[in-house]
Design a protein around this motif. Structure first.
Motif, mmCIF file in Angstrom:
data_model
loop_
_atom_site.group_PDB
_atom_site.id
_atom_site.type_symbol
_atom_site.label_atom_id
_atom_site.label_comp_id
_atom_site.label_asym_id
_atom_site.label_seq_id
_atom_site.Cartn_x
_atom_site.Cartn_y
_atom_site.Cartn_z
ATOM 1 N N GLU A 36 -3.386 -27.026 22.446
ATOM 2 C CA GLU A 36 -4.196 -27.183 23.666
ATOM 3 C C GLU A 36 -3.534 -28.158 24.625
ATOM 4 O OE1 GLU A 36 -8.706 -26.102 22.137
ATOM 5 O OE2 GLU A 36 -8.271 -28.141 22.787
ATOM 6 N N ASN A 37 -2.964 -29.230 24.084
ATOM 7 C CA ASN A 37 -2.255 -30.176 24.947
ATOM 8 C C ASN A 37 -1.066 -29.513 25.621
ATOM 9 O OD1 ASN A 37 -3.956 -32.299 24.476
ATOM 10 N ND2 ASN A 37 -2.685 -33.239 22.886
ATOM 11 N N ASP A 40 -2.360 -27.333 28.378
ATOM 12 C CA ASP A 40 -2.786 -28.169 29.509
ATOM 13 C C ASP A 40 -1.594 -28.717 30.290
ATOM 14 O OD1 ASP A 40 -5.469 -27.802 29.080
ATOM 15 O OD2 ASP A 40 -5.784 -29.683 27.980
ATOM 16 N N THR A 81 -6.839 -40.418 28.572
ATOM 17 C CA THR A 81 -6.586 -39.040 28.988
ATOM 18 C C THR A 81 -6.121 -39.015 30.436
ATOM 19 O OG1 THR A 81 -7.538 -36.833 29.265
ATOM 20 C CG2 THR A 81 -9.011 -38.682 29.651
ATOM 21 N N LYS A 83 -6.756 -36.242 32.070
ATOM 22 C CA LYS A 83 -7.380 -35.001 32.541
ATOM 23 C C LYS A 83 -8.665 -35.185 33.342
ATOM 24 C CE LYS A 83 -4.835 -32.967 28.855
ATOM 25 N NZ LYS A 83 -4.804 -32.444 27.487
ATOM 26 N N SER A 95 -9.383 -28.010 32.129
ATOM 27 C CA SER A 95 -8.385 -28.203 31.066
ATOM 28 C C SER A 95 -9.069 -28.039 29.715
ATOM 29 C CB SER A 95 -7.763 -29.590 31.186
ATOM 30 O OG SER A 95 -8.752 -30.587 31.095
ATOM 31 N N LEU A 96 -8.271 -27.780 28.682
ATOM 32 C CA LEU A 96 -8.844 -27.598 27.350
ATOM 33 C C LEU A 96 -9.229 -28.945 26.747
ATOM 34 C CD1 LEU A 96 -6.296 -24.916 26.146
ATOM 35 C CD2 LEU A 96 -8.677 -24.528 26.766
ATOM 36 N N PHE A 98 -10.032 -33.222 27.216
ATOM 37 C CA PHE A 98 -10.588 -34.169 28.183
ATOM 38 C C PHE A 98 -11.161 -35.389 27.489
ATOM 39 C CE2 PHE A 98 -13.800 -30.831 27.475
ATOM 40 C CZ PHE A 98 -14.802 -31.568 26.879
ATOM 41 N N ARG A 265 -11.083 -20.455 26.768
ATOM 42 C CA ARG A 265 -11.357 -21.266 25.589
ATOM 43 C C ARG A 265 -12.086 -20.394 24.577
ATOM 44 N NH1 ARG A 265 -12.171 -26.735 25.677
ATOM 45 N NH2 ARG A 265 -12.300 -26.776 27.935
#
Ligand SMILES: Nc1ncnc2c1ncn2[C@@H]1O[C@H](COP(=O)(O)OP(=O)(O)O)[C@@H](O)[C@H]1O
Ligand SMILES: [Mg+2]
Length: 646
Positions: A36-37, A40, A81, A83, A95-96, A98, A265
């Motif tokens: 996921e990172n 993003d 973060t 995000k 974003s995925l 946060f 997601r």
């Protein structure tokens, strides 16, 4: 007892280990967070590499934005973060990640090393690890191409209780592969690689066009998925639903192969599951599970993703609207699948470099083993399956030659001159040259395109009083005539019953129900919805409901449990199809009794009429109990049986 302790702030490692309990359950959860990172960070290519099911090593490498030197010391700390900075931003988060806790959590329970570079120059880059109880970051120079690599070794080495819960290498890798599959299905524009113990299991090139998408589906979910799936793309009221749904006849014993994405997601949501189950009700065999890969796109502000740390659950602001939209889109898509049709898929060749994948061979129940045209074909064999107008005409002539009398009565309203036909049964199967002069006038086909034979072909014979054997353009079709007729009668009755006003009948003695205040409130609010379904439901007291009228068809039914279930549905999902379902159940029973029974001799006209009816009827690929009504065998498959051309 123990002596009273003072209140202390937990040291960072311990605090992170506690929150790791929520997000880091096993190697697959580490993979999920790291990937996921990488997504993003805007990566175009993501590689996942494991050793020993991920217990020994997990490495995720990406070519995304990287993390700058100044930010690196913070990357591994909790609540850090890039995000979001405010609650407002959280409400529209795209974003995925946060929460800013994944890297901190993982590095508190494993040996985590992050190397990153924001620069195009591959000689620059930095490495960071978090050390000691305070998890002090240590940053040192380390060359790395633009992007980030995170390596996680010895998961749970310092939390033995957690390590004990790890399963065998095979099981853990299975979970990782499933996590990978979800991620790879969520972003077709990203290229993916999955390696385990130095073997490449998936190599998926990026590509957003339909062919590339279906190629990826095929390598992740298998050929059968694609061959039995319908593609859909529906948009309404700010919602968009696209993706693939399996035909009801291609169901599975387990609820695997069910992927639902909300704004990219993957989610497991009760409301979504309920809407899908409802859409398949009435076409799916009891106890079987449908397959689907579906994408819902909504405005991020109307969906709350911060319901659970793993973010697998979501909450929609207007759950009813979403439920309705999902149900009706899927219901329509499934209803439109007629007998003789199948998903139109482009020729999807396997990606050659893909190594054989570890795919579970869960038993699937498939209607037609229909090969995609052109797939796995021998060179030079392509011609036979290509439908050319000449071929169809030749076929029609062959048919006419076989059954002149039926051809006339069925296909041509006005008498037409018979073409000097071919010799015998084999005609349609040969590639034959038909000169324009000998072409028969086009018959009036029940089809838009008159050069195409109807999908279910023309009846040739009845077998043992049970099946219809039909010759089609591609080969042969066998139809279970009772099952098929049952569906046709049933759909017809449903249209009549639900299309007109439902006939309702007041109960001689109204039924009184003890109800909760929530049920009473729902009954009041949904009074109109009940009336529309022919139910008169009145509030007779703060905790009493009175049923005064129900549809005639249900006059003898046990109304109390039905009304309760309907109330629960309406309260939770905003709609209830229980009554409709009950009426349908009755219609289904009636249809079953009204349909052709086995052992009745049908004439060719009757059989052909049934085939044409099937082509016109919604959901006619399955009988009312979800069993298939027909199956097809192509010439290629017949040839294979007889080893022709091998
Ligand atoms: N692969 C990556 N590429 C670029 N930046 C990353 C990557 N992984 C993590 N980061 C940075 O580290 C921060 C912390 O990551 P994480 O702990 O997963 O929290 P979150 O994703 O919730 O922000 C991210 O906000 C991001 O700025
Ligand atoms: Mg993250």
């Amino acid at each position: 007892m123990s002596e009273k302790r003072h209140i202390q702030i937990l040291d960072p490692r311990l605090a992170n280990q506690i929150s790791a309990g929520e997000v880091v359950e096993r190697p697959a959860s580490v993979v999920k967070e790291l990937v996921e990172n990488a997504i993003d960070a805007g990566s175009r290519r993501i590689e996942v590499e494991l050793e020993n099911g991920g217990a020994r090593t997990i490495r995720v490498r990406d070519d995304g934005s990287g993390i700058g030197e100044a930010d690196l010391p913070l990357a591994l700390s909790r609540h850090a973060t890039s995000k979001i900075v405010s609650l407002e931003e959280l409400e529209g988060v795209a974003s995925l990640g946060f929460r800013g806790e994944a890297l901190a959590s993982i590095s508190s329970v494993a040996r985590l090393e992050l190397v990153s570079n924001t620069d195009e120059d591959p000689r620059s880059g930095w490495r960071v690890v978090a050390e000691g109880r305070r998890m002090e970051p240590r940053v040192t120079p380390a060359p790395h191409p633009r992007g980030t690599s995170v390596t996680v070794r010895d998961l749970f080495f310092n939390t033995p209780a957690r390590r004990k819960f790890l399963r065998t290498e095979k099981t853990e890798f299975g979970h990782v592969e499933e996590a990978f599959r979800r991620q790879a299905l969520s972003r077709f524009d990203i290229g993916w690689v999955l390696r385990h113990n130095h073997r490449t299991l998936h190599q998926l090139p990026p590509g957003d066009d339909p062919v590339a998408q279906e190629r990826r589906l095929q390598s992740l979910l298998g050929k059968a998925f694609l061959e039995n799936a319908l593609h859909l793309d529906v948009e309404a009221g700010g919602l968009r639903l696209s993706g693939w749904v399996g035909l009801p006849t291609h169901s599975r014993a387990q609820a695997d192969q069910q992927y639902f994405f909300v704004n990219g997601r993957v989610v497991r949501d009760r409301l979504v599951a309920h809407a899908i189950r409802q859409a398949y009700r009435d076409v799916l065999f009891h106890g079987r599970h449908p397959v689907f890969v579906l994408y819902l796109e909504v405005d991020p502000r109307v969906v709350d993703v911060n319901v659970h740390p793993t973010k697998h659950e979501v909450r929609f602001r207007d759950g009813r609207m979403v439920h309705d939209f999902l149900f009706s889109s899927l219901h329509r898509a499934l209803g439109e699948a007629r007998a003789g049709e199948r998903g139109e898929h482009e020729d999807v060749p396997e990606t050659p470099e893909v190594a054989e994948s570890v795919r579970e061979a869960a038993p699937t129940w498939q209607q037609q083993p229909m090969a995609l045209p052109g797939q796995g074909e021998r060179a030079g064999d392509g011609d036979r399956d290509r439908v050319t107008p000449d071929r169809v005409r030749a076929f029609m002539e062959g048919y006419r030659a076989l059954h002149p009398e039926h051809e006339e009565s069925l296909l041509t309203p006005q008498p037409a001159a018979l073409a000097p036909g071919g010799s015998a049964a084999g005609v349609a199967l040969e590639e034959r040259r038909v000169s324009p002069a000998t072409r028969a006038p086009r018959p009036a086909m029940p089809e838009k395109d008159a050069t195409r034979a109807p999908p279910l072909g023309y009846a040739v014979a009845q077998l043992h009083g049970v099946y219809i054997l039909s010759q089609t353009e591609r080969g042969l079709v066998v139809v279970d005539m009772h099952a098929a007729h049952e569906r046709i009668v049933y759909e017809r009755m449903k249209t009549q019953v639900h299309g007109g006003a439902l006939q309702a009948q007041p109960l001689l003695v109204p039924v009184s129900l003890a109800a909760s205040s929530a049920e009473v409130a729902t009954a009041e609010a949904e009074h109109d919805a009940f009336s529309r379904l022919g139910v008169e439901l009145d509030v007779a007291g703060p905790e009493t409901l009175l049923v005064r009228q129900v549809p005639v068809l249900l006059a003898d039914a046990d109304v109390e449990p039905l009304i309760r279930d309907m109330l629960a549905d309406l309260e939770r999902y905003g709609r209830s199809d229980r009554l409709e379902a009950r009426i349908n159940e009755l219609l289904s029973t009636m249809a079953c009794h009204g349909s052709v029974r086995a052992n009745r001799q049908l004439g060719l006209e009757e059989m052909n009429a049934l085939l044409r009816d099937m082509e016109r009827t919604e959901r006619s690929g399955q009988c009312n109990h979800g069993r298939p009504t027909w199956t097809e065998m192509s010439m290629k498959e017949l040839d294979r049986l007889f080893m022709r051309g091998q």
